[in-house]
Design an enzyme around this catalytic site. Structure first.
Site, short mmCIF file in Angstrom:
data_model
loop_
_atom_site.label_atom_id
_atom_site.label_comp_id
_atom_site.label_asym_id
_atom_site.label_seq_id
_atom_site.Cartn_x
_atom_site.Cartn_y
_atom_site.Cartn_z
N SER A 135 -16.98 66.25 58.18
CA SER A 135 -16.82 64.80 58.15
C SER A 135 -18.00 64.12 57.46
CB SER A 135 -16.66 64.24 59.56
OG SER A 135 -17.55 64.87 60.45
N HIS A 143 -7.52 59.77 57.33
CA HIS A 143 -8.30 60.94 56.93
C HIS A 143 -7.46 62.21 56.94
CE1 HIS A 143 -11.51 58.13 57.93
NE2 HIS A 143 -12.22 58.80 57.07
N HIS A 151 -9.39 69.99 63.99
CA HIS A 151 -10.20 70.61 65.05
C HIS A 151 -9.32 71.01 66.23
CE1 HIS A 151 -12.81 67.82 62.81
NE2 HIS A 151 -13.80 68.67 63.07
N TYR A 164 -9.84 70.25 69.21
CA TYR A 164 -9.70 69.11 70.14
C TYR A 164 -8.60 68.14 69.75
CZ TYR A 164 -12.70 66.52 66.82
OH TYR A 164 -13.23 65.93 65.71
N GLU A 165 -8.06 68.28 68.53
CA GLU A 165 -6.95 67.42 68.14
C GLU A 165 -5.64 67.89 68.77
OE1 GLU A 165 -7.04 66.07 63.90
OE2 GLU A 165 -8.92 67.20 63.83
N ALA A 210 -21.10 69.07 60.95
CA ALA A 210 -22.12 68.24 61.59
C ALA A 210 -22.36 68.88 62.95
CB ALA A 210 -21.62 66.82 61.74
N MET A 254 -18.26 71.42 67.17
CA MET A 254 -16.88 71.60 67.63
C MET A 254 -15.97 72.22 66.57
SD MET A 254 -16.55 67.85 69.39
CE MET A 254 -17.91 67.17 70.38
N SER A 255 -16.55 72.87 65.58
CA SER A 255 -15.71 73.40 64.49
C SER A 255 -16.22 74.76 64.03
CB SER A 255 -15.72 72.41 63.32
OG SER A 255 -16.99 72.35 62.72
N ASN A 283 -27.97 64.88 65.18
CA ASN A 283 -28.55 64.28 66.39
C ASN A 283 -29.20 65.36 67.23
OD1 ASN A 283 -25.45 64.87 66.73
ND2 ASN A 283 -26.35 65.10 68.77
N HIS A 333 -21.24 58.38 68.48
CA HIS A 333 -20.67 58.94 67.25
C HIS A 333 -21.19 58.21 66.01
CE1 HIS A 333 -17.97 61.17 64.75
NE2 HIS A 333 -17.30 60.10 64.39
N1 HPA Z 1 -22.37 68.15 70.08
C1 HPA Z 1 -21.20 68.64 69.61
N2 HPA Z 1 -20.75 68.38 68.39
C2 HPA Z 1 -21.51 67.63 67.58
C3 HPA Z 1 -22.73 67.09 68.00
C4 HPA Z 1 -23.19 67.36 69.33
O1 HPA Z 1 -24.25 66.92 69.77
N3 HPA Z 1 -23.23 66.39 66.96
C5 HPA Z 1 -22.33 66.50 65.94
N4 HPA Z 1 -21.30 67.25 66.31
#
Ligand code: HPA
Length: 275
Positions: free
Chosen positions: A30, A61, A83, A85-86, A113, A211-212, A235, A247
């Protein structure tokens, strides 16, 4: 139509529309796709036009496939992914990379990410994935094995190919971008982790959480393709800093580092073709 025939259908379409398979497929997470696409000439196609390609549920998207040639290297970029989670089964999550591999692509660079679990890391840094831990509680190879794709129990001892990793480190040096190294742990999401879960991830040996990526990497190792992975650390993972995870912050950091990220990916793409 059964799954294998859906894959073959997609491959037929790709062959008819684009021709021979590219030297490399880039899976751009993303926010990272746009930066890459703005720096190279490419042709584009919406996932919705490719047979059986899963479109992301995120409004606006659906995902795009870009292709072109950069310094002699023919690439395809998957911009946008689905993903776990979708709510889709993992075999749909890995459909796009499987079709790219079945088409004949040997090399893959998967990006994402991720949150930094390692407290020495900082938001905005990039991390070369050296290995992963699958904490998603699911595996794309569950169910009947597709013998045409690979064996029942594929080896995962070098899931991230040593040559492609070495190349990434060399390229980072050449373009003057710092590249951390570490273990990526994949969780199901979509809620971010609790501080206790992050402590657990650290105890387990993880440096970054996301998560991917892991489903795609498993599916590609099953097909004996060469894979590299890079995380954009957006982050510090939950509980490290005294602030909630939002987010928008993840997107903001992606925005800040995507230029560097694209530069590294482009250099890597260029050098891969010259190998
Ligand atoms: N946790 C899980 N997935 C993420 C994070 C996180 O802190 N940052 C970006 N994707």
């Amino acid at each position: 139509m059964d799954y294998m025939n859906q894959l073959k259908d997609a491959v037929r379409f790709l062959r008819g529309h684009i021709g021979d398979p590219p030297d490399v497929v880039l899976v751009l997470g993303s926010g990272l796709g746009g930066a890459f696409a703005s720096q190279v000439e490419s042709q584009r196609l919406s996932y919705t036009e490719i047979p059986h390609f899963p479109a992301s549920s995120v409004v606006g998207h659906a995902g795009e496939l870009a292709w072109g040639t950069h310094e002699q290297t023919r690439f395809c970029a998957l911009m946008g992914r689905v993903h776990l989670y979708e709510g889709l089964p993992l075999e749909r999550v890995v459909f796009a990379v499987r079709s790219m591999a079945l088409w004949g692509t040997e090399n893959f660079l998967i990006t994402n990410a991720a949150g930094a679990v390692n407290e020495d890391f900082e938001p905005g840094e990039l991390m070369l994935i050296t290995d992963h831990i699958n904490l998603q509680g699911a595996n794309p190879l569950e169910g009947d094995n597709h013998e045409e794709l690979g064996q029942r129990f594929p080896d995962m001892s070098e899931a991230y190919h040593p040559d492609l990793r070495r190349l990434a480190l060399q390229c980072a040096g050449e373009v003057g971008i710092g590249l951390r190294r570490g273990v990526y742990i994949a969780v199901r999401g979509p809620s971010y982790e609790t501080p206790a879960e992050i402590r657990m991830c650290r105890t387990l040996g993880a440096d970054a959480v996301g998560m991917s990526t892991v489903p795609e990497v498993i599916a590609l190792n099953h097909m004996q393709r060469r894979v590299a992975g890079i995380s954009c650390l957006t982050n510090m993972a939950a509980g490290i800093l005294d602030q909630p995870l939002v987010h928008d912050e993840v997107l903001g950091v992606t925005e800040r580092v995507k230029g560097d990220f694209a530069k590294l990916v482009l250099k890597w793409t260029e050098r891969l073709g010259a190998q």
